[in-house]
Write a protein that holds these residues in place. Structure first.
Motif, mmCIF file in Angstrom:
data_model
loop_
_atom_site.group_PDB
_atom_site.id
_atom_site.type_symbol
_atom_site.label_atom_id
_atom_site.label_comp_id
_atom_site.label_asym_id
_atom_site.label_seq_id
_atom_site.Cartn_x
_atom_site.Cartn_y
_atom_site.Cartn_z
ATOM 1 N N VAL A 1 53.569 49.988 9.646
ATOM 2 C CA VAL A 1 52.132 50.024 9.944
ATOM 3 C C VAL A 1 51.465 51.212 9.240
ATOM 4 O O VAL A 1 50.426 51.058 8.582
ATOM 5 C CB VAL A 1 51.891 50.104 11.466
ATOM 6 N N GLY A 2 52.081 52.382 9.354
ATOM 7 C CA GLY A 2 51.519 53.567 8.712
ATOM 8 C C GLY A 2 51.407 53.378 7.194
ATOM 9 O O GLY A 2 50.401 53.764 6.583
ATOM 10 N N GLY A 3 52.423 52.756 6.605
ATOM 11 C CA GLY A 3 52.400 52.503 5.156
ATOM 12 C C GLY A 3 51.225 51.614 4.773
ATOM 13 O O GLY A 3 50.529 51.842 3.772
ATOM 14 N N ALA A 4 50.990 50.584 5.586
ATOM 15 C CA ALA A 4 49.878 49.663 5.309
ATOM 16 C C ALA A 4 48.528 50.376 5.482
ATOM 17 O O ALA A 4 47.576 50.118 4.741
ATOM 18 C CB ALA A 4 49.965 48.450 6.236
ATOM 19 N N ILE A 5 48.457 51.288 6.452
ATOM 20 C CA ILE A 5 47.197 52.019 6.657
ATOM 21 C C ILE A 5 46.934 52.946 5.470
ATOM 22 O O ILE A 5 45.797 53.046 4.986
ATOM 23 C CB ILE A 5 47.228 52.780 8.009
ATOM 24 N N VAL A 6 47.981 53.575 4.952
ATOM 25 C CA VAL A 6 47.812 54.420 3.751
ATOM 26 C C VAL A 6 47.308 53.557 2.582
ATOM 27 O O VAL A 6 46.388 53.946 1.859
ATOM 28 C CB VAL A 6 49.125 55.155 3.395
ATOM 29 N N ARG A 7 47.899 52.362 2.402
ATOM 30 C CA ARG A 7 47.436 51.460 1.325
ATOM 31 C C ARG A 7 45.963 51.115 1.521
ATOM 32 O O ARG A 7 45.177 51.112 0.577
ATOM 33 C CB ARG A 7 48.241 50.145 1.337
ATOM 34 N N ARG A 8 45.590 50.808 2.753
ATOM 35 C CA ARG A 8 44.204 50.402 3.038
ATOM 36 C C ARG A 8 43.226 51.559 2.832
ATOM 37 O O ARG A 8 42.115 51.364 2.340
ATOM 38 C CB ARG A 8 44.128 49.841 4.456
ATOM 39 N N LEU A 9 43.657 52.762 3.195
ATOM 40 C CA LEU A 9 42.757 53.923 3.069
ATOM 41 C C LEU A 9 42.512 54.306 1.611
ATOM 42 O O LEU A 9 41.564 55.041 1.311
ATOM 43 C CB LEU A 9 43.315 55.117 3.853
ATOM 44 N N ALA A 10 43.355 53.800 0.718
ATOM 45 C CA ALA A 10 43.131 54.064 -0.711
ATOM 46 C C ALA A 10 41.791 53.463 -1.164
ATOM 47 O O ALA A 10 41.224 53.889 -2.171
ATOM 48 C CB ALA A 10 44.288 53.495 -1.533
ATOM 49 N N CYS A 11 41.266 52.492 -0.414
ATOM 50 C CA CYS A 11 39.969 51.877 -0.758
ATOM 51 C C CYS A 11 38.801 52.640 -0.139
ATOM 52 O O CYS A 11 37.645 52.241 -0.306
ATOM 53 C CB CYS A 11 39.899 50.435 -0.267
ATOM 54 N N GLU A 12 39.079 53.666 0.628
ATOM 55 C CA GLU A 12 38.004 54.447 1.260
ATOM 56 C C GLU A 12 37.922 55.811 0.575
ATOM 57 O O GLU A 12 38.911 56.284 0.019
ATOM 58 C CB GLU A 12 38.322 54.675 2.752
ATOM 59 N N GLN A 13 36.774 56.431 0.671
ATOM 60 C CA GLN A 13 36.608 57.761 0.077
ATOM 61 C C GLN A 13 37.097 58.808 1.067
ATOM 62 O O GLN A 13 36.287 59.499 1.698
ATOM 63 C CB GLN A 13 35.147 57.991 -0.240
ATOM 64 N N VAL A 14 38.426 58.861 1.220
ATOM 65 C CA VAL A 14 39.006 59.824 2.167
ATOM 66 C C VAL A 14 40.175 60.543 1.505
ATOM 67 O O VAL A 14 40.700 60.085 0.486
ATOM 68 C CB VAL A 14 39.533 59.129 3.449
ATOM 69 N N GLN A 15 40.543 61.651 2.105
ATOM 70 C CA GLN A 15 41.751 62.330 1.658
ATOM 71 C C GLN A 15 42.849 62.038 2.691
ATOM 72 O O GLN A 15 42.700 62.384 3.870
ATOM 73 C CB GLN A 15 41.500 63.831 1.558
ATOM 74 N N VAL A 16 43.916 61.367 2.253
ATOM 75 C CA VAL A 16 44.981 60.998 3.183
ATOM 76 C C VAL A 16 46.012 62.123 3.260
ATOM 77 O O VAL A 16 46.484 62.613 2.230
ATOM 78 C CB VAL A 16 45.661 59.682 2.748
ATOM 79 N N LEU A 17 46.342 62.520 4.488
ATOM 80 C CA LEU A 17 47.366 63.543 4.700
ATOM 81 C C LEU A 17 48.589 62.876 5.320
ATOM 82 O O LEU A 17 48.437 61.994 6.180
ATOM 83 C CB LEU A 17 46.873 64.620 5.666
ATOM 84 N N THR A 18 49.767 63.295 4.904
ATOM 85 C CA THR A 18 51.001 62.772 5.499
ATOM 86 C C THR A 18 52.002 63.914 5.642
ATOM 87 O O THR A 18 51.879 64.937 4.973
ATOM 88 C CB THR A 18 51.646 61.679 4.606
ATOM 89 N N ALA A 19 52.957 63.719 6.533
ATOM 90 C CA ALA A 19 54.047 64.696 6.681
ATOM 91 C C ALA A 19 55.346 63.920 6.807
ATOM 92 O O ALA A 19 55.397 62.939 7.552
ATOM 93 C CB ALA A 19 53.825 65.542 7.934
#
Ligand code: GDP
Length: 319
Positions: free
Chosen positions: A21-39
């Motif tokens: 699920v988290g992986g899919a959310i990261v893929r989806r957020l690539a279409c938004e103007q956001v900075q994605v943080l992960t650990a």
């Protein structure tokens, strides 16, 4: 649809980005103007509240999506009750409590449709929460997820925090866990049928009677629903996320056989548990926000199978 939260320019922490699920959310957020943080798991143990607090202080996300959880199919849930309850409660208190202390302005907590009573009316409305006993094969996970959504509600009530929850139905797709015993039914059947096809095995075993009904949702559709909730929803109620369509496990197994091109016989092992008889969520509220699922079961299974084959080829599927 009116927007209640503007994601533009935000720092968004996806907790659990290595999961399906988290992986899919990261893929989806690539279409938004956001900075994605992960650990990564090595960098941060999400069960450790002090470590999570320190990480939040250092990385200052504006938004948190809590997609990390100890998850598994019917056999894993039933055989690892302590892990499912303890790990999930610890992750929830560390991340949700930590996010509040760090001044996070929006948090989305993800649960599962197994939070509802075993005999809830179908399709299951959000109001069915806590109206009856849970399905025993996944009650440990369900209790932890109910605690998580209540924690979000509590921070909202006591402090006005914009913490929301979404409860997806059975998810499948790229990045699933293919553990032979502990996976969910889509990954289990993809793997078993692929192995049977290659070995020219005459039959494949499907657990249970084949009669339980499940609502499957392609994980990238679920991720799209999550972004919709972040932007358009602010409320106490944990909203259902589903495709609105259900199939029996027997029919689902035939869809998987088609995707995998397995032509052998399907045998049902009734000594394995069926779990909940039916689990279709009512998605009226989510649809009211303008969202609906886009990927058909056959399209989704073809994509999931392609991902399985690619990972198998890359040596990324453990025996
Ligand atoms: P559940 O929705 O929590 O019950 O999650 P699962 O994905 O584990 O199981 C869904 C249904 O698929 C249950 O009725 C299982 O008995 C059935 N099922 C059939 N074959 C399998 C299998 O190989 N693995 C799993 N996990 N479930 C299976």
């Amino acid at each position: 649809m009116t927007q209640v939260f503007d994601l533009h320019g935000k720092r968004v922490w996806v907790a659990g980005h290595r999961g399906m699920v988290g992986g899919a959310i990261v893929r989806r957020l690539a279409c938004e103007q956001v900075q994605v943080l992960t650990a990564t798991r090595q960098e941060l143990d999400l069960r450790e509240a002090a470590a999570v607090r320190a990480w939040l202080k250092a990385n200052r996300p504006d938004v948190v999506v809590l997609a990390a959880a100890k998850v598994g199919g019917i056999a894993a849930n039933d055989s690892l009750p302590a892990d499912f309850l303890y790990d999930n409660l610890m992750i929830e208190t560390a991340v949700i409590g930590g996010a509040f202390e760090a001044g996070v302005s929006k948090l989305l907590f993800l649960g599962s449709s197994c939070i509802y009573p075993r005999m809830a009316p179908q399709p299951i409305p959000e109001e069915a929460l806590l109206t009856g006993p849970l399905e025993p094969t996944n009650e440990w996970y369900a209790i932890a997820k109910i605690a998580g959504l209540k924690l979000c509600q509590a921070y909202r009530r006591q402090h006005g925090a914009d913490f929301i929850s979404g409860m997806p139905s059975n998810l499948y797709g790229p990045g699933d866990n293919y553990h032979p015993e502990h996976s969910h039914v889509p990954a289990a059947l993809i793997r078993r049928m692929d192995e049977a096809r290659r070995a020219h095995a005459p039959s494949v075993t499907v657990w249970g009677t084949g009669t339980p009904l499940r609502e499957f949702l392609y994980v990238d559709d679920a991720a799209d629903a999550c972004v919709c909730l972040l932007k358009h929803y602010s409320g106490e109620m944990a909203l259902n996320i589903g495709s609105g369509e259900e199939v029996s496990i027997a029919v689902f197994a035939r869809h998987v056989a088609r995707a995998v091109a397995y032509q052998g016989e399907l045998k049902f092992d009734a000594s394995r548990p069926d779990g909940a008889p039916r689990k279709l969520v009512d998605v009226t509220r989510l649809k009211g926000l303008g969202w609906s699922a886009k990927t058909s079961l056959d399209e989704g299974l073809a994509l999931a199978y392609a991902d399985y084959r690619a990972r198998l080829k890359a040596g990324a599927i453990a025996a």
